[in-house]
Design an enzyme around this catalytic site. Structure first.
Site, PDB file in Angstrom:
ATOM      1  N   THR A  70       0.838  -1.364  -0.114  1.00  0.00           N
ATOM      2  CA  THR A  70      -0.307   0.452   0.284  1.00  0.00           C
ATOM      3  C   THR A  70       1.117   1.136   0.279  1.00  0.00           C
ATOM      4  OG1 THR A  70      -1.524  -1.164   1.367  1.00  0.00           O
ATOM      5  CG2 THR A  70      -1.696   1.305   1.326  1.00  0.00           C
ATOM      6  N   CYS A 322      -7.735  -7.021   1.744  1.00  0.00           N
ATOM      7  CA  CYS A 322      -8.442  -5.980   1.556  1.00  0.00           C
ATOM      8  C   CYS A 322     -10.160  -5.181   1.350  1.00  0.00           C
ATOM      9  CB  CYS A 322      -7.530  -5.092   1.324  1.00  0.00           C
ATOM     10  SG  CYS A 322      -5.690  -5.345   0.940  1.00  0.00           S
TER      11      CYS A 322
HETATM   12  C1  LIG Z   1      -1.656  -6.530  -6.081  1.00  0.00           C
HETATM   13  C2  LIG Z   1      -1.888  -6.221  -4.349  1.00  0.00           C
HETATM   14  N1  LIG Z   1      -0.977  -4.395  -3.996  1.00  0.00           N
HETATM   15  C3  LIG Z   1      -1.217  -3.954  -3.145  1.00  0.00           C
HETATM   16  C4  LIG Z   1      -1.590  -5.059  -1.558  1.00  0.00           C
HETATM   17  C5  LIG Z   1      -1.623  -3.761  -1.044  1.00  0.00           C
HETATM   18  O1  LIG Z   1      -0.154  -4.740  -0.387  1.00  0.00           O
HETATM   19  P1  LIG Z   1       0.287  -4.274   1.265  1.00  0.00           P
HETATM   20  O2  LIG Z   1      -0.384  -5.423   1.951  1.00  0.00           O
HETATM   21  O3  LIG Z   1       1.966  -4.962   1.877  1.00  0.00           O
HETATM   22  O4  LIG Z   1      -0.143  -3.332   1.726  1.00  0.00           O
HETATM   23  C6  LIG Z   1      -2.012  -5.557  -2.130  1.00  0.00           C
HETATM   24  C7  LIG Z   1      -2.609  -6.922  -0.927  1.00  0.00           C
HETATM   25  O5  LIG Z   1      -3.363  -7.558  -1.223  1.00  0.00           O
HETATM   26  C8  LIG Z   1      -2.301  -6.747  -3.484  1.00  0.00           C
HETATM   27  O6  LIG Z   1      -2.479  -7.896  -3.198  1.00  0.00           O
END
Ligand SMILES: Cc1ncc(COP(=O)(O)O)c(C=O)c1O
Length: 380
Positions: A70, A322
Protein backbone atom coordinates in the site's frame (compact mmCIF):
# COMPACT_ATOMS: atom_id res chain seq x y z
CA UNK A 1 -5.18 -26.50 9.35
CA UNK A 2 -5.18 -26.14 5.58
CA UNK A 3 -4.26 -22.58 4.69
CA UNK A 4 -5.30 -21.58 1.17
CA UNK A 5 -5.39 -17.80 1.55
CA UNK A 6 -1.79 -17.02 0.62
CA UNK A 7 -2.64 -14.03 -1.56
CA UNK A 8 -4.09 -12.31 1.51
CA UNK A 9 -0.95 -13.04 3.46
CA UNK A 10 1.54 -15.84 3.99
CA UNK A 11 2.87 -17.53 7.08
CA UNK A 12 6.26 -16.00 7.92
CA UNK A 13 9.20 -18.33 7.38
CA UNK A 14 10.72 -19.33 10.78
CA UNK A 15 14.22 -18.27 9.67
CA UNK A 16 12.87 -14.89 8.58
CA UNK A 17 11.31 -14.42 12.02
CA UNK A 18 14.55 -15.50 13.64
CA UNK A 19 16.50 -12.86 11.68
CA UNK A 20 13.92 -10.21 12.53
CA UNK A 21 14.24 -11.01 16.22
CA UNK A 22 18.03 -11.13 16.22
CA UNK A 23 18.45 -7.86 14.36
CA UNK A 24 15.80 -6.17 16.54
CA UNK A 25 17.67 -7.04 19.69
CA UNK A 26 21.29 -6.72 18.52
CA UNK A 27 21.12 -3.86 16.05
CA UNK A 28 18.57 -1.65 17.71
CA UNK A 29 20.53 1.59 17.37
CA UNK A 30 19.35 4.30 15.02
CA UNK A 31 21.32 4.11 11.75
CA UNK A 32 21.47 7.92 11.74
CA UNK A 33 23.27 8.03 15.12
CA UNK A 34 26.92 8.86 14.67
CA UNK A 35 28.22 6.65 17.49
CA UNK A 36 29.66 3.17 16.87
CA UNK A 37 26.38 1.33 17.43
CA UNK A 38 24.62 3.57 14.91
CA UNK A 39 27.50 2.96 12.49
CA UNK A 40 27.08 -0.82 12.76
CA UNK A 41 23.36 -0.53 12.18
CA UNK A 42 23.87 1.70 9.17
CA UNK A 43 26.37 -0.76 7.75
CA UNK A 44 23.84 -3.58 8.02
CA UNK A 45 21.19 -1.44 6.35
CA UNK A 46 23.52 -0.70 3.44
CA UNK A 47 24.38 -4.39 3.21
CA UNK A 48 20.68 -5.34 3.12
CA UNK A 49 20.11 -2.89 0.33
CA UNK A 50 23.04 -4.28 -1.63
CA UNK A 51 21.71 -7.81 -1.19
CA UNK A 52 18.18 -6.82 -2.24
CA UNK A 53 19.60 -5.04 -5.28
CA UNK A 54 21.61 -8.12 -6.23
CA UNK A 55 18.58 -10.41 -5.92
CA UNK A 56 16.53 -8.04 -8.08
CA UNK A 57 19.42 -7.33 -10.49
CA UNK A 58 19.20 -3.55 -9.99
CA UNK A 59 21.41 -0.86 -8.42
CA UNK A 60 21.38 -0.42 -4.66
CA UNK A 61 20.40 3.24 -4.93
CA UNK A 62 17.24 2.11 -6.73
CA UNK A 63 15.91 0.34 -3.61
CA UNK A 64 13.71 2.05 -1.01
CA UNK A 65 12.59 -0.01 2.00
CA UNK A 66 8.90 0.61 2.72
CA UNK A 67 6.17 -0.78 4.94
CA UNK A 68 4.62 -2.81 2.12
CA UNK A 69 2.45 -2.72 -0.96
CA UNK A 70 0.00 0.00 0.00
CA UNK A 71 2.77 2.39 0.91
CA UNK A 72 4.87 1.54 -2.16
CA UNK A 73 1.94 2.10 -4.50
CA UNK A 74 1.00 5.40 -2.85
CA UNK A 75 4.56 6.75 -2.82
CA UNK A 76 4.99 5.80 -6.47
CA UNK A 77 1.72 7.17 -7.79
CA UNK A 78 1.30 10.30 -5.71
CA UNK A 79 5.05 10.95 -5.64
CA UNK A 80 5.24 10.98 -9.45
CA UNK A 81 1.94 12.82 -9.90
CA UNK A 82 2.82 15.62 -7.49
CA UNK A 83 6.41 16.01 -8.70
CA UNK A 84 5.66 16.02 -12.42
CA UNK A 85 2.22 17.63 -12.60
CA UNK A 86 3.75 20.68 -14.30
CA UNK A 87 4.22 18.52 -17.38
CA UNK A 88 0.71 17.06 -17.42
CA UNK A 89 -2.01 15.66 -15.22
CA UNK A 90 -3.05 12.55 -17.10
CA UNK A 91 -2.55 9.05 -15.68
CA UNK A 92 -3.35 5.67 -17.24
CA UNK A 93 -4.27 2.64 -15.15
CA UNK A 94 -6.56 -0.38 -15.42
CA UNK A 95 -10.00 -1.18 -14.05
CA UNK A 96 -8.67 -4.13 -12.06
CA UNK A 97 -5.97 -2.57 -9.90
CA UNK A 98 -5.71 -3.28 -6.19
CA UNK A 99 -7.48 -0.67 -4.00
CA UNK A 100 -4.10 0.82 -3.04
CA UNK A 101 -3.69 1.93 -6.67
CA UNK A 102 -7.38 2.38 -7.51
CA UNK A 103 -8.12 4.55 -4.47
CA UNK A 104 -4.85 6.46 -4.91
CA UNK A 105 -6.14 7.29 -8.41
CA UNK A 106 -9.48 8.41 -6.98
CA UNK A 107 -7.66 10.66 -4.55
CA UNK A 108 -5.54 12.12 -7.38
CA UNK A 109 -8.73 12.73 -9.35
CA UNK A 110 -9.99 14.86 -6.49
CA UNK A 111 -6.76 16.89 -6.82
CA UNK A 112 -7.47 17.61 -10.49
CA UNK A 113 -5.68 14.71 -12.21
CA UNK A 114 -7.42 12.95 -15.05
CA UNK A 115 -7.33 9.16 -14.93
CA UNK A 116 -7.99 6.74 -17.79
CA UNK A 117 -9.13 3.37 -16.42
CA UNK A 118 -8.45 0.83 -19.16
CA UNK A 119 -10.86 -2.08 -19.52
CA UNK A 120 -9.78 -5.74 -19.49
CA UNK A 121 -10.92 -8.68 -21.60
CA UNK A 122 -12.79 -11.67 -20.16
CA UNK A 123 -9.46 -13.13 -19.02
CA UNK A 124 -8.79 -10.01 -16.97
CA UNK A 125 -5.99 -8.73 -19.22
CA UNK A 126 -5.47 -5.18 -20.55
CA UNK A 127 -4.61 -4.67 -24.20
CA UNK A 128 -1.25 -3.11 -25.05
CA UNK A 129 -2.93 -1.42 -27.98
CA UNK A 130 -5.42 0.23 -25.59
CA UNK A 131 -2.47 1.49 -23.53
CA UNK A 132 -0.85 2.89 -26.68
CA UNK A 133 -4.03 4.64 -27.72
CA UNK A 134 -4.60 6.12 -24.27
CA UNK A 135 -1.19 7.88 -24.19
CA UNK A 136 -1.46 11.65 -24.67
CA UNK A 137 0.95 14.56 -24.60
CA UNK A 138 0.01 15.27 -21.00
CA UNK A 139 0.30 11.65 -19.77
CA UNK A 140 2.84 11.45 -16.97
CA UNK A 141 2.25 7.98 -15.52
CA UNK A 142 1.08 4.50 -16.48
CA UNK A 143 0.35 2.18 -13.55
CA UNK A 144 -0.50 -1.42 -14.37
CA UNK A 145 -0.29 -4.34 -11.95
CA UNK A 146 1.68 -7.47 -12.81
CA UNK A 147 -0.58 -10.21 -11.38
CA UNK A 148 -4.13 -9.48 -10.34
CA UNK A 149 -4.79 -10.35 -6.70
CA UNK A 150 -8.33 -11.66 -7.17
CA UNK A 151 -8.17 -13.75 -10.33
CA UNK A 152 -4.45 -14.10 -11.01
CA UNK A 153 -4.49 -12.69 -14.54
CA UNK A 154 -1.03 -11.70 -15.75
CA UNK A 155 -0.65 -8.36 -17.52
CA UNK A 156 1.65 -7.85 -20.54
CA UNK A 157 4.15 -5.85 -18.49
CA UNK A 158 7.10 -6.52 -20.75
CA UNK A 159 5.25 -5.21 -23.80
CA UNK A 160 3.91 -2.17 -21.96
CA UNK A 161 7.45 -1.49 -20.74
CA UNK A 162 8.75 -1.58 -24.32
CA UNK A 163 5.97 0.79 -25.34
CA UNK A 164 6.68 3.13 -22.43
CA UNK A 165 10.35 3.35 -23.48
CA UNK A 166 9.22 5.28 -26.56
CA UNK A 167 7.86 8.03 -24.29
CA UNK A 168 10.79 9.14 -22.15
CA UNK A 169 8.70 11.75 -20.40
CA UNK A 170 6.18 9.37 -18.90
CA UNK A 171 6.78 6.96 -16.04
CA UNK A 172 5.71 3.34 -15.81
CA UNK A 173 4.82 1.88 -12.41
CA UNK A 174 4.13 -1.80 -11.78
CA UNK A 175 2.40 -3.24 -8.71
CA UNK A 176 4.35 -6.49 -8.44
CA UNK A 177 2.97 -7.50 -5.04
CA UNK A 178 1.25 -10.69 -6.23
CA UNK A 179 3.77 -11.56 -8.92
CA UNK A 180 6.88 -11.50 -6.73
CA UNK A 181 8.34 -14.98 -6.33
CA UNK A 182 5.74 -16.54 -8.63
CA UNK A 183 6.10 -14.90 -12.06
CA UNK A 184 9.57 -13.57 -12.89
CA UNK A 185 9.76 -9.90 -13.83
CA UNK A 186 12.89 -8.18 -15.13
CA UNK A 187 13.34 -4.65 -13.86
CA UNK A 188 16.59 -3.40 -15.40
CA UNK A 189 16.19 -2.01 -18.95
CA UNK A 190 12.56 -3.12 -19.02
CA UNK A 191 10.92 0.28 -19.34
CA UNK A 192 9.68 -0.13 -15.74
CA UNK A 193 10.47 2.99 -13.72
CA UNK A 194 8.88 2.07 -10.40
CA UNK A 195 7.93 -1.30 -8.94
CA UNK A 196 6.14 -2.16 -5.70
CA UNK A 197 6.79 -5.30 -3.61
CA UNK A 198 5.50 -6.45 -0.24
CA UNK A 199 7.14 -8.71 2.35
CA UNK A 200 4.15 -10.40 3.92
CA UNK A 201 3.09 -11.96 0.60
CA UNK A 202 6.39 -13.85 0.35
CA UNK A 203 6.60 -15.38 3.85
CA UNK A 204 8.23 -12.23 5.22
CA UNK A 205 6.95 -10.10 8.09
CA UNK A 206 4.14 -7.59 7.88
CA UNK A 207 5.05 -3.95 7.53
CA UNK A 208 7.96 -4.61 5.15
CA UNK A 209 8.45 -4.04 1.44
CA UNK A 210 10.49 -2.48 -1.30
CA UNK A 211 9.78 0.21 -3.83
CA UNK A 212 12.13 0.07 -6.81
CA UNK A 213 12.71 3.54 -8.26
CA UNK A 214 14.88 3.67 -11.36
CA UNK A 215 18.02 5.78 -10.96
CA UNK A 216 17.53 9.48 -11.59
CA UNK A 217 13.75 9.58 -11.12
CA UNK A 218 12.48 12.34 -8.87
CA UNK A 219 9.47 11.88 -6.60
CA UNK A 220 7.68 14.24 -4.27
CA UNK A 221 7.97 12.61 -0.83
CA UNK A 222 4.73 11.89 1.02
CA UNK A 223 6.42 12.05 4.43
CA UNK A 224 8.70 14.91 5.32
CA UNK A 225 11.18 14.54 8.13
CA UNK A 226 14.69 13.26 8.71
CA UNK A 227 15.38 12.64 5.02
CA UNK A 228 16.03 8.89 5.37
CA UNK A 229 15.84 6.66 2.29
CA UNK A 230 17.16 9.38 -0.03
CA UNK A 231 14.53 11.76 1.31
CA UNK A 232 11.77 9.70 -0.31
CA UNK A 233 10.67 8.06 2.92
CA UNK A 234 11.60 9.95 6.07
CA UNK A 235 11.38 8.09 9.36
CA UNK A 236 13.77 5.88 11.33
CA UNK A 237 14.48 2.84 9.20
CA UNK A 238 13.02 -0.56 10.08
CA UNK A 239 16.34 -2.37 9.87
CA UNK A 240 15.04 -5.68 11.23
CA UNK A 241 12.22 -5.48 8.69
CA UNK A 242 14.68 -4.77 5.86
CA UNK A 243 16.90 -7.71 6.80
CA UNK A 244 13.84 -9.95 7.14
CA UNK A 245 12.54 -8.81 3.75
CA UNK A 246 15.80 -9.62 2.04
CA UNK A 247 15.86 -13.08 3.62
CA UNK A 248 12.27 -13.75 2.51
CA UNK A 249 13.14 -12.47 -0.97
CA UNK A 250 16.12 -14.82 -1.21
CA UNK A 251 14.01 -17.82 -0.14
CA UNK A 252 11.12 -17.06 -2.50
CA UNK A 253 13.40 -16.41 -5.48
CA UNK A 254 15.00 -19.75 -4.86
CA UNK A 255 11.62 -21.48 -4.70
CA UNK A 256 10.46 -19.64 -7.83
CA UNK A 257 13.47 -21.09 -9.65
CA UNK A 258 13.14 -24.64 -8.32
CA UNK A 259 9.48 -25.27 -7.47
CA UNK A 260 7.50 -23.55 -10.22
CA UNK A 261 6.38 -26.89 -11.63
CA UNK A 262 5.00 -27.99 -8.28
CA UNK A 263 2.82 -24.90 -8.07
CA UNK A 264 1.65 -25.37 -11.67
CA UNK A 265 0.76 -29.00 -11.03
CA UNK A 266 -1.27 -28.08 -7.95
CA UNK A 267 -3.08 -25.39 -9.90
CA UNK A 268 -3.88 -27.72 -12.79
CA UNK A 269 -5.18 -30.35 -10.41
CA UNK A 270 -7.34 -27.78 -8.65
CA UNK A 271 -8.69 -26.42 -11.93
CA UNK A 272 -9.56 -29.85 -13.31
CA UNK A 273 -11.32 -30.89 -10.12
CA UNK A 274 -13.21 -27.62 -9.67
CA UNK A 275 -14.32 -27.65 -13.30
CA UNK A 276 -15.93 -31.02 -12.79
CA UNK A 277 -18.28 -29.62 -10.10
CA UNK A 278 -21.48 -28.52 -11.88
CA UNK A 279 -22.23 -25.59 -9.51
CA UNK A 280 -18.76 -24.07 -10.02
CA UNK A 281 -17.86 -21.43 -12.61
CA UNK A 282 -14.18 -20.66 -13.11
CA UNK A 283 -13.16 -17.00 -13.10
CA UNK A 284 -9.37 -17.34 -13.24
CA UNK A 285 -7.98 -17.52 -16.78
CA UNK A 286 -6.24 -20.72 -17.90
CA UNK A 287 -2.97 -18.87 -18.44
CA UNK A 288 -3.05 -16.97 -15.15
CA UNK A 289 -0.60 -17.07 -12.25
CA UNK A 290 -0.10 -20.53 -10.74
CA UNK A 291 -1.08 -19.56 -7.19
CA UNK A 292 -4.50 -17.94 -7.61
CA UNK A 293 -7.70 -19.79 -8.45
CA UNK A 294 -10.93 -17.83 -8.43
CA UNK A 295 -14.33 -19.40 -8.99
CA UNK A 296 -17.95 -18.57 -8.37
CA UNK A 297 -20.82 -20.61 -7.04
CA UNK A 298 -23.72 -18.45 -8.20
CA UNK A 299 -26.56 -18.36 -5.69
CA UNK A 300 -24.32 -19.10 -2.73
CA UNK A 301 -23.10 -16.30 -0.49
CA UNK A 302 -19.29 -16.70 -0.42
CA UNK A 303 -19.11 -15.98 3.31
CA UNK A 304 -21.34 -18.99 4.00
CA UNK A 305 -18.90 -21.30 2.23
CA UNK A 306 -15.90 -19.61 3.85
CA UNK A 307 -17.36 -20.15 7.32
CA UNK A 308 -18.42 -23.72 6.57
CA UNK A 309 -14.91 -24.60 5.42
CA UNK A 310 -13.34 -22.57 8.21
CA UNK A 311 -15.15 -24.66 10.83
CA UNK A 312 -13.24 -27.63 9.43
CA UNK A 313 -9.91 -25.84 9.51
CA UNK A 314 -9.75 -24.96 5.81
CA UNK A 315 -9.16 -21.31 5.03
CA UNK A 316 -9.97 -19.70 1.70
CA UNK A 317 -11.25 -16.21 0.92
CA UNK A 318 -13.50 -14.00 -1.11
CA UNK A 319 -12.26 -11.09 -3.22
CA UNK A 320 -9.08 -9.59 -1.81
CA UNK A 321 -8.37 -9.55 1.90
CA UNK A 322 -8.44 -5.78 1.93
CA UNK A 323 -12.07 -5.79 0.87
CA UNK A 324 -13.26 -9.15 2.15
CA UNK A 325 -15.28 -7.62 4.95
CA UNK A 326 -17.18 -5.66 2.36
CA UNK A 327 -19.12 -8.53 0.92
CA UNK A 328 -20.79 -7.11 -2.13
CA UNK A 329 -19.83 -7.80 -5.71
CA UNK A 330 -16.27 -7.96 -7.01
CA UNK A 331 -15.21 -4.95 -9.08
CA UNK A 332 -12.66 -7.20 -10.81
CA UNK A 333 -15.07 -9.99 -11.83
CA UNK A 334 -17.48 -7.31 -13.08
CA UNK A 335 -14.67 -5.73 -15.12
CA UNK A 336 -14.10 -9.12 -16.80
CA UNK A 337 -17.66 -8.86 -18.09
CA UNK A 338 -19.31 -11.41 -15.80
CA UNK A 339 -22.80 -10.90 -14.41
CA UNK A 340 -23.73 -9.83 -10.90
CA UNK A 341 -24.62 -13.32 -9.66
CA UNK A 342 -21.09 -14.40 -10.54
CA UNK A 343 -19.45 -11.23 -9.22
CA UNK A 344 -21.26 -11.63 -5.89
CA UNK A 345 -20.37 -15.26 -5.32
CA UNK A 346 -16.65 -15.41 -6.03
CA UNK A 347 -14.28 -17.46 -3.90
CA UNK A 348 -10.50 -17.44 -4.07
CA UNK A 349 -8.08 -20.24 -3.29
CA UNK A 350 -4.50 -19.00 -3.19
CA UNK A 351 -1.55 -21.32 -2.88
CA UNK A 352 1.97 -21.16 -1.55
CA UNK A 353 4.87 -23.48 -2.36
CA UNK A 354 4.17 -25.12 1.01
CA UNK A 355 0.74 -26.47 0.03
CA UNK A 356 0.35 -30.06 -1.15
CA UNK A 357 -1.94 -32.00 -3.48
CA UNK A 358 -3.16 -33.93 -0.41
CA UNK A 359 -4.34 -30.67 1.15
CA UNK A 360 -6.13 -29.78 -2.08
CA UNK A 361 -7.84 -33.17 -2.11
CA UNK A 362 -9.13 -32.58 1.42
CA UNK A 363 -10.28 -29.09 0.46
CA UNK A 364 -12.13 -30.39 -2.63
CA UNK A 365 -13.77 -33.20 -0.70
CA UNK A 366 -14.93 -30.80 2.01
CA UNK A 367 -16.13 -28.29 -0.59
CA UNK A 368 -18.25 -30.94 -2.32
CA UNK A 369 -19.75 -32.06 1.00
CA UNK A 370 -20.49 -28.45 1.94
CA UNK A 371 -22.21 -27.91 -1.42
CA UNK A 372 -24.53 -30.85 -0.72
CA UNK A 373 -25.28 -29.55 2.78
CA UNK A 374 -25.84 -26.00 1.59
CA UNK A 375 -27.91 -26.82 -1.48
CA UNK A 376 -31.14 -25.78 0.30
CA UNK A 377 -29.80 -22.30 1.20
CA UNK A 378 -28.69 -21.60 -2.37
CA UNK A 379 -30.73 -19.06 -4.33
CA UNK A 380 -31.67 -20.35 -7.73
C1 LIG B 1 -1.83 -6.55 -5.89
C2 LIG B 1 -1.68 -5.97 -4.53
N1 LIG B 1 -1.17 -4.74 -4.40
C3 LIG B 1 -1.00 -4.17 -3.19
C4 LIG B 1 -1.37 -4.82 -2.03
C5 LIG B 1 -1.18 -4.15 -0.71
O1 LIG B 1 -0.06 -4.70 -0.05
P1 LIG B 1 0.16 -4.52 1.53
O2 LIG B 1 -0.84 -5.43 2.19
O3 LIG B 1 1.57 -4.95 1.74
O4 LIG B 1 -0.08 -3.09 1.84
C6 LIG B 1 -1.92 -6.11 -2.11
C7 LIG B 1 -2.38 -6.82 -0.91
O5 LIG B 1 -3.32 -7.59 -0.96
C8 LIG B 1 -2.08 -6.70 -3.40
O6 LIG B 1 -2.58 -7.92 -3.55
Amino acid sequence: MIYLDNSATTKPHPEVLESFLQVSSRFFANPSSIHQLGGETEKLLIQSKQQAAKLLAVHEEEIIFTSGGTEGNNIAMKGIALEHQGRGKHIITSEIEHPSVFEACKSLESLGFEITYLPVNQNGVVSVEDVRQAIRNDTILISIMHVNNEIGSIQPIQEIGQLAKNYPKLFFHVDHVQGLGKIPLTLANSGIDLCTMSGHKIHGVKGTGILYIRKGIKLCPLFHGGEQERNIRSGTENLAGAVAFVKALRFIKNREATEATKLQQMQQFLRNELQSIPAVMMNSPEDGAPHIMNFSIPGLKPEVMIHTLGKQGIFISTKSACSSKDLDESRIIKACGYNQARAKSALRVSLSYDNTIEELKTFLHTLKEALLQLSDVMER
